[in-house]
Design a protein around this motif. Structure first.
Motif, PDB file in Angstrom:
ATOM      1  N   ASP A   1      25.873 -19.532 -60.069  1.00 28.31           N
ATOM      2  CA  ASP A   1      26.907 -18.498 -59.979  1.00 28.31           C
ATOM      3  C   ASP A   1      26.946 -17.639 -61.242  1.00 28.31           C
ATOM      4  O   ASP A   1      27.000 -16.403 -61.173  1.00 28.31           O
ATOM      5  CB  ASP A   1      28.277 -19.125 -59.730  1.00 28.31           C
ATOM      6  CG  ASP A   1      28.422 -19.686 -58.322  1.00 28.31           C
ATOM      7  OD1 ASP A   1      27.588 -19.327 -57.454  1.00 28.31           O
ATOM      8  OD2 ASP A   1      29.358 -20.471 -58.088  1.00 28.31           O
TER       9      ASP A   1
ATOM     10  N   ASP B   1      22.929  -9.657 -61.426  1.00 20.26           N
ATOM     11  CA  ASP B   1      23.383  -8.538 -60.601  1.00 20.26           C
ATOM     12  C   ASP B   1      23.755  -7.345 -61.468  1.00 20.26           C
ATOM     13  O   ASP B   1      23.468  -6.196 -61.131  1.00 20.26           O
ATOM     14  CB  ASP B   1      24.575  -8.973 -59.753  1.00 20.26           C
ATOM     15  CG  ASP B   1      24.996  -7.897 -58.765  1.00 20.26           C
ATOM     16  OD1 ASP B   1      24.104  -7.324 -58.114  1.00 20.26           O
ATOM     17  OD2 ASP B   1      26.206  -7.622 -58.660  1.00 20.26           O
TER      18      ASP B   1
ATOM     19  N   VAL C   1      24.362  -9.554 -54.923  1.00 24.16           N
ATOM     20  CA  VAL C   1      24.611 -10.989 -55.004  1.00 24.16           C
ATOM     21  C   VAL C   1      23.885 -11.748 -53.900  1.00 24.16           C
ATOM     22  O   VAL C   1      23.299 -12.813 -54.144  1.00 24.16           O
ATOM     23  CB  VAL C   1      26.131 -11.262 -54.948  1.00 24.16           C
ATOM     24  CG1 VAL C   1      26.410 -12.757 -54.779  1.00 24.16           C
ATOM     25  CG2 VAL C   1      26.805 -10.736 -56.219  1.00 24.16           C
ATOM     26  N   ASP C   2      23.891 -11.235 -52.681  1.00 18.00           N
ATOM     27  CA  ASP C   2      23.251 -11.952 -51.569  1.00 18.00           C
ATOM     28  C   ASP C   2      21.754 -12.103 -51.810  1.00 18.00           C
ATOM     29  O   ASP C   2      21.190 -13.194 -51.634  1.00 18.00           O
ATOM     30  CB  ASP C   2      23.505 -11.224 -50.252  1.00 18.00           C
ATOM     31  CG  ASP C   2      24.954 -11.299 -49.811  1.00 18.00           C
ATOM     32  OD1 ASP C   2      25.690 -12.163 -50.339  1.00 18.00           O
ATOM     33  OD2 ASP C   2      25.353 -10.486 -48.961  1.00 18.00           O
ATOM     34  N   ARG C   3      21.092 -11.012 -52.187  1.00 21.27           N
ATOM     35  CA  ARG C   3      19.652 -11.075 -52.463  1.00 21.27           C
ATOM     36  C   ARG C   3      19.374 -12.037 -53.608  1.00 21.27           C
ATOM     37  O   ARG C   3      18.428 -12.850 -53.552  1.00 21.27           O
ATOM     38  CB  ARG C   3      19.146  -9.675 -52.758  1.00 21.27           C
ATOM     39  CG  ARG C   3      18.018  -9.524 -53.770  1.00 21.27           C
ATOM     40  CD  ARG C   3      16.658  -9.981 -53.310  1.00 21.27           C
ATOM     41  NE  ARG C   3      15.781 -10.138 -54.465  1.00 21.27           N
ATOM     42  CZ  ARG C   3      15.005  -9.187 -54.986  1.00 21.27           C
ATOM     43  NH1 ARG C   3      14.984  -7.983 -54.452  1.00 21.27           N
ATOM     44  NH2 ARG C   3      14.241  -9.437 -56.031  1.00 21.27           N
TER      45      ARG C   3
ATOM     46  N   ARG D   1      21.200 -14.562 -54.716  1.00 22.87           N
ATOM     47  CA  ARG D   1      21.458 -15.963 -54.355  1.00 22.87           C
ATOM     48  C   ARG D   1      20.264 -16.548 -53.601  1.00 22.87           C
ATOM     49  O   ARG D   1      19.865 -17.694 -53.828  1.00 22.87           O
ATOM     50  CB  ARG D   1      22.728 -16.076 -53.521  1.00 22.87           C
ATOM     51  CG  ARG D   1      23.215 -17.521 -53.373  1.00 22.87           C
ATOM     52  CD  ARG D   1      24.601 -17.598 -52.784  1.00 22.87           C
ATOM     53  NE  ARG D   1      25.587 -16.898 -53.595  1.00 22.87           N
ATOM     54  CZ  ARG D   1      26.107 -17.376 -54.715  1.00 22.87           C
ATOM     55  NH1 ARG D   1      25.715 -18.557 -55.183  1.00 22.87           N
ATOM     56  NH2 ARG D   1      26.999 -16.684 -55.386  1.00 22.87           N
ATOM     57  N   MET D   2      19.693 -15.752 -52.712  1.00 26.78           N
ATOM     58  CA  MET D   2      18.479 -16.198 -52.016  1.00 26.78           C
ATOM     59  C   MET D   2      17.338 -16.426 -53.000  1.00 26.78           C
ATOM     60  O   MET D   2      16.583 -17.397 -52.885  1.00 26.78           O
ATOM     61  CB  MET D   2      18.070 -15.164 -50.968  1.00 26.78           C
ATOM     62  CG  MET D   2      19.006 -15.060 -49.772  1.00 26.78           C
ATOM     63  SD  MET D   2      18.504 -13.749 -48.632  1.00 26.78           S
ATOM     64  CE  MET D   2      16.879 -14.308 -48.158  1.00 26.78           C
TER      65      MET D   2
END
Length: 495
Positions: free
Chosen positions: A64, A71, A78-80, A82-83
């Protein structure tokens, strides 16, 4: 420069300054790596695997906080990110498994006659230069670092100026994770700054260089390495223009292909080394119009990783237009921060000639559509392309008669050929080949992703009539590392 500056790409404002490493700091990191190298090489692969597992665990536990920094510095979302963190910890564990399995060592023994035994041994300290576009998966803890550590080499990473704060945080996390393992001091270090990177390549202790990035930077490192008194290998993954061919029967799927192409070339603002930058379509299929409509409908818009990358992308579009391309659709980038328009160009096929700017990479959300009238015309155009990382064919189905010929031709250009898929994604697997003919890479026989990546950081040594006790553990009669080995031509797996 005395510091690498961290910027918030969505606004272009400076946030943190990271002091660059001085010569003494670089030399100390390399001296530590050189001192640790024999101990690391002598450590069983299964134990080295535990070091990588510890790093992967620390990455997951701190994701996190790291994603928040990444970012801000990259604007990738954030989504990209996190992946990508998940991919990075997974590939650390994957390379640990490859090391533990042991077949990469290619242990080979003749018990009679020649008295020969051969195994791959680690090269020594590896200088890793990460990429800007994947701040986790191809950077400080990316595939180069992970595969070099798995292969038994200490690593000194040169932090990337596109995400300097994240680079520092990843280095601290790694050092803390390794402190709780059996790993020797000197296994991993980070240095920063342009001068530090050049010093790494020139340094006596450096045994190999791994790089992911632009042709300009990769070839500069390659030249420095070849100017040394003792030349060392440079494994540079640089990328070029990745072609995609739509067959005549494939044009019946043109709306589907148009959306897939736009999604693929604009993904991450076009900042992928596997971006499909050149699409060949049959004349008369109305493909150019459909792709332009898809671009306007999908309206991709994202930030560039750095101000220089944004400037280079805009300059590249201007150069392509000057070389004979015509703009057929544009979507504006974000109004703030560092961005460029997503641009679709059209080029007459007879303008594709060796050495043309039209055949050189434009790193960003830019792609070219070319119409061909007959197979011979297409073949001549494909023959003009540089070596590349990936290529693809979009077909009319499994019985498309054009596929065998095109796959064979593209296989001569690219390290990976996809059919009815887009080349953007690069899976970490046993069969992966992420490389390609010059100038896509400086070492076309190698891969920077997948199980084969470990082989880059080893070299084969044969031992002739050497007493068992003096052989490396991988070749001793008792097979203490429990490796698969080829004995008198027969593959023997540990019981």
């Amino acid at each position: 420069m005395t510091a690498d500056v961290s910027y918030a790409v969505r606004t272009g404002t400076a946030t943190v300054e990271i002091p660059v490493s001085g010569p003494d700091e670089v030399d100390a990191a390399l001296a530590g790596a050189a001192a640790a190298a024999p101990m690391i090489a002598a450590t069983p692969p299964a134990e080295r695997a535990s070091w990588l597992g510890a790093i992967a665990g620390a990455l997951d536990e701190n994701s996190d906080r790291l994603i928040e920094i990444a970012d801000r510095e990259t604007g990738l979302g954030v989504d990209r990110l996190r992946m990508e963190v998940g991919r990075t910890s997974a590939q650390l564990r994957y390379y640990a498994e490859v090391a533990g399995e042991g077949s990469y060592l290619d242990a080979t023994i003749d018990t009679e006659g020649t008295g020969l035994a051969r195994v791959r041994v680690p090269l020594g300290p590896v200088a890793v230069f990460g990429a800007s576009n994947f701040p986790f998966a191809f950077s400080v803890l990316g595939t180069d670092t992970a595969s070099a550590l798995a292969a038994g080499c200490p690593v000194v990473v040169k932090g990337h100026p596109a995400h300097p704060e994240l680079s520092q945080e990843l280095a601290r996390l790694t050092q803390d994770a390794l402190a709780g393992t059996s790993a020797p001091a000197g296994l991993f270090a980070l240095v920063t700054g342009f001068a530090a990177g050049e010093r790494l390549v020139r340094a006596e202790h450096t045994a190999a260089v791994a790089f992911t990035g632009s042709q300009q930077a990769g070839l500069a490192l390659w030249r420095i390495a070849n100017e040394r008194e003792v030349v060392i290998p440079v494994f540079a993954e640089m990328g070029t223009v990745n072609p995609v061919v739509v067959t005549p029967s494939g044009a019946t799927r043109i709306d589907e292909i148009a959306e897939g192409f736009v999604d693929s070339f604009s993904r991450g603002a076009g900042q992928y080394c596997t971006k499909p930058g050149l699409l060949f379509v049959p004349a008369g299929a109305d493909a150019t119009t459909r792709i332009a409509e898809a671009l306007r409908r999908l309206a991709p818009s994202a930030w560039m990783l750095t101000r220089p990358i944004a400037t280079a992308a805009a300059t590249g579009v201007a150069e392509l237009l000057a070389a004979g391309a015509v703009a057929i659709a544009e979507v504006p980038g974000p109004s703030d921060g560092w961005s460029v328009d997503t641009t679709l160009l059209r080029v007459p096929i007879d303008k594709l000639r060796p050495g043309s700017r039209l055949l050189a990479e434009c790193f960003g959300p830019v792609a070219i559509v070319v119409e061909y009238r007959e197979p011979a015309e297409l073949d001549r155009a494909l023959a003009s392309l540089q070596g590349t990382l990936a290529a693809a064919v979009q077909t009319g189905g499994v019985d498309d008669p054009e596929v065998p010929r095109l796959v064979a031709m593209l296989g001569g250009l690219a390290g990976r050929v996809a059919v009815d898929e887009w080349p953007t994604g690069v899976a970490v697997s046993w069969a992966q080949q992420h490389g390609g003919p010059w100038p896509a890479t400086t070492a076309p026989a190698t891969t920077s992703v997948g199980a084969g990546a470990l082989a880059r950081f080893t070299r084969p040594v044969a031992y002739q009539h050497v007493p068992d006790a003096a052989l490396p553990p991988a070749l001793r009669a008792g097979n203490p590392w429990r490796l698969p080995r080829r004995v008198d031509g027969v593959l023997v797996n540990p019981g």
